[in-house]
Design a protein around this motif. Structure first.
Motif, PDB file in Angstrom:
ATOM      1  N   LYS A 223       0.847  -1.193   0.000  1.00  0.00           N
ATOM      2  CA  LYS A 223       0.000   0.000   0.000  1.00  0.00           C
ATOM      3  C   LYS A 223       0.881   1.242   0.000  1.00  0.00           C
ATOM      4  N   VAL A 245      -2.465  -1.377  -3.477  1.00  0.00           N
ATOM      5  CA  VAL A 245      -3.230  -0.131  -3.350  1.00  0.00           C
ATOM      6  C   VAL A 245      -2.312   1.039  -3.648  1.00  0.00           C
ATOM      7  N   ASP A 247      -2.575   5.255  -4.134  1.00  0.00           N
ATOM      8  CA  ASP A 247      -3.402   6.457  -4.033  1.00  0.00           C
ATOM      9  C   ASP A 247      -2.603   7.659  -4.519  1.00  0.00           C
ATOM     10  N   ASN A 269      -5.098  -3.700  -7.044  1.00  0.00           N
ATOM     11  CA  ASN A 269      -6.554  -3.876  -6.979  1.00  0.00           C
ATOM     12  C   ASN A 269      -7.300  -2.588  -6.663  1.00  0.00           C
ATOM     13  N   LYS A 270      -6.573  -1.541  -6.250  1.00  0.00           N
ATOM     14  CA  LYS A 270      -7.194  -0.244  -6.014  1.00  0.00           C
ATOM     15  C   LYS A 270      -6.264   0.854  -6.498  1.00  0.00           C
ATOM     16  N   LEU A 302     -10.558  -1.775  -8.696  1.00  0.00           N
ATOM     17  CA  LEU A 302     -11.337  -0.544  -8.553  1.00  0.00           C
ATOM     18  C   LEU A 302     -10.496   0.641  -8.989  1.00  0.00           C
ATOM     19  N   SER A 305     -12.507   3.995  -6.750  1.00  0.00           N
ATOM     20  CA  SER A 305     -13.573   3.333  -5.984  1.00  0.00           C
ATOM     21  C   SER A 305     -14.686   2.759  -6.849  1.00  0.00           C
ATOM     22  N   SER A 307     -15.793  -0.027  -9.956  1.00  0.00           N
ATOM     23  CA  SER A 307     -15.371  -1.210 -10.696  1.00  0.00           C
ATOM     24  C   SER A 307     -15.412  -0.931 -12.201  1.00  0.00           C
TER      25      SER A 307
END
Length: 477
Positions: A223, A245, A247, A269-270, A302, A305, A307
């Motif tokens: 992350k 993850v 961001d 996955n994010k 995602l 957020s 899909s």
């Protein structure tokens, strides 16, 4: 639950009723600096008497016994701390600490960290540091030499005055969660000396590039939180093979071609990219997925957020076909030469950022300092580095008129960052606190696994309390 006291007698009564929560590590003991100082003085006085019998000081004996068995401790300043001359606070009485939290107190006033250094698993220092070596090497007022923190798993150094990191991180080789958010970092060297790191939070800093990481950390980091910086280059993401993850919200990503390094992240996955200039393009999502790894179509991936739809899954990785199958850093070094027909701003333009006036919107954050390489007083930067303020003033109105970027929402322009959220959406034991040491303090702590670990409202920070810990983090088992 938060229960308060401000004298030794009240603290003893509090411990009689709730001491089991401290002993089983379901709660942390929160003490004001003055009360802790008075406790130390009282215990030293009694123990220095000719008789070793503390029975006549029953309340003090109860407190003394509990302090030695306390597992989680938080130390806060109080009104007396700010009114009177600051006094050294000794935590040597706490023989079994595994969690230590210090807020609004300079580490130079804390003594006894050396005695618990080899057993601490969780360390939180907020509004207390100017440099990491003050705690990781010197151990506050102990002024000791560097030594390995053999059990430290999670560390939070957010809301401090950190402008750079130092080699004291080498003393925390087992660290797996590190929160450096809300500082003044423009470069983050030495992170590669943390081979077991799985969670890294660098949001609300002054980064212009993704951190340069090499070694074992690249295969363990899962992350990476980088939102609300000034990042326009993500080529250093390519070695992070285990990243799940990422961001990157509210940064300075303009060209879709800059997303090529995302193609090598097969475990992602994010992904969060909202607030970047490219995200205001009407076809942003359809174009972005073309730079992602095609294997993500079979996962619950995602993007911001949301899909992916059937059509978007079909587009996954289609922009990566012209690249060599084994992408290396040499390919990304020349990434700027890749032309793209799908960009928010024409390829020749580089999106500039005025770092001179940059300040965190949160009142707790330290003011940013101007670096030697940045233009001052609104002067144009003629070094060809793409950061010209004058160029920004010409580009931005065009973007607004085309409707491709929303100035109030992007968080990119200096001085227009989004307000700091009450709780970071992804964080490692990070908490927010008002910048008023003598006023109402309200904090919420979220560990890296997302579980709420501490909720308190202290109307008077001079009072001490027992705070419920729902559970310790399980991010680093």
């Amino acid at each position: 639950m938060t229960l308060h006291c401000n004298t030794i007698t009240q603290l003893a009564a509090l411990l009689r009723e709730n001491g089991d929560k401290i002993l089983d590590a379901s709660s942390r003991l929160s003490l004001s600096s003055s009360l802790l100082h008075n406790l130390n003085q009282s215990i030293i006085t009694v123990l220095s008497q000719e008789t070793d019998d503390m029975d006549e000081h029953l309340d003090l004996k109860i407190v003394y016994d509990f302090l030695q068995q306390t597992v989680a401790l938080k130390v806060l300043p109080d009104f007396a701390h700010f009114r009177d001359k600051a006094q050294t606070i000794d935590i040597c009485l706490f023989k079994n600490l595994t969690l230590l939290e210090i807020k609004w107190l300079s580490l130079k006033l804390i003594k006894g960290i050396k005695s618990v250094r080899t057993q601490l698993e969780y360390l939180i220092c907020m509004h207390s540091l100017n440099a990491l070596h003050e705690v990781l090497e010197s151990c506050g007022d102990d002024k000791c030499q560097g030594f390995i923190w053999s059990k430290l798993k999670e560390a939070v150094f957010s809301y401090n005055g950190l402008s750079n990191l130092d080699n004291s991180l080498e003393f925390t080789p087992w660290l797996c969660s590190l929160d450096l958010s809300h500082n003044n970092l423009s470069n983050v060297e030495y992170l590669s000396c943390l081979p077991n790191l799985t969670f890294l939070n660098l949001c609300y800093n002054k980064l212009e590039n993704v951190p340069y990481l090499r070694g074992e950390i690249c295969t363990n980091l899962k992350k990476l939180i980088l939102h609300n910086n000034f990042i326009d280059n993500i080529k250093e993401l390519s070695p992070l093979s285990s990243l799940e993850v990422l961001d990157l919200r509210n940064n300075s990503l303009v060209e879709y071609g800059a997303l090529v390094p995302l193609g090598g992240l097969s475990k992602l996955n994010k992904l969060f990219l909202s607030g970047n200039p490219m995200s205001f393009d009407s076809k942003y999502k359809q174009i972005t997925v073309q730079y992602l790894n095609p294997t993500l179509s079979g996962t619950k991936f995602l993007l911001d957020s949301s899909s992916l739809g059937h059509v978007e899954k079909q587009l996954l990785g289609t922009k990566l076909s012209y690249l060599p199958s084994q992408m290396s850093n040499s390919h990304f070094d020349s990434l700027d030469s890749l032309a793209s027909n799908n960009t928010v701003i024409p390829f020749q333009q580089n999106f500039p950022t005025d770092n001179n006036n940059s300040q965190m919107s949160d009142t707790d954050a330290s003011s940013f300092t101007t670096t030697d390489n940045e233009p001052e007083n609104g002067e144009n930067d003629n070094d060809g580095d793409g950061k010209s303020i004058d160029r920004f003033n010409r580009i931005w109105p065009i973007l607004e008129e085309r409707g491709e970027v929303a100035m109030n929402d992007s968080g990119i322009v200096a001085g227009n960052r989004p307000d700091t959220p009450s709780v970071c959406s992804i964080g490692s034991a990070s908490s927010l606190i008002n910048n008023e040491p003598t006023g109402i303090l309200a904090t919420t702590t979220i560990f890296a696994d997302g579980y709420e670990s501490d909720i308190e409202i202290l109307s008077n920070p001079s009072q001490s309390s027992i705070e419920v810990l729902h559970r310790f983090s399980t991010n680093c088992s």
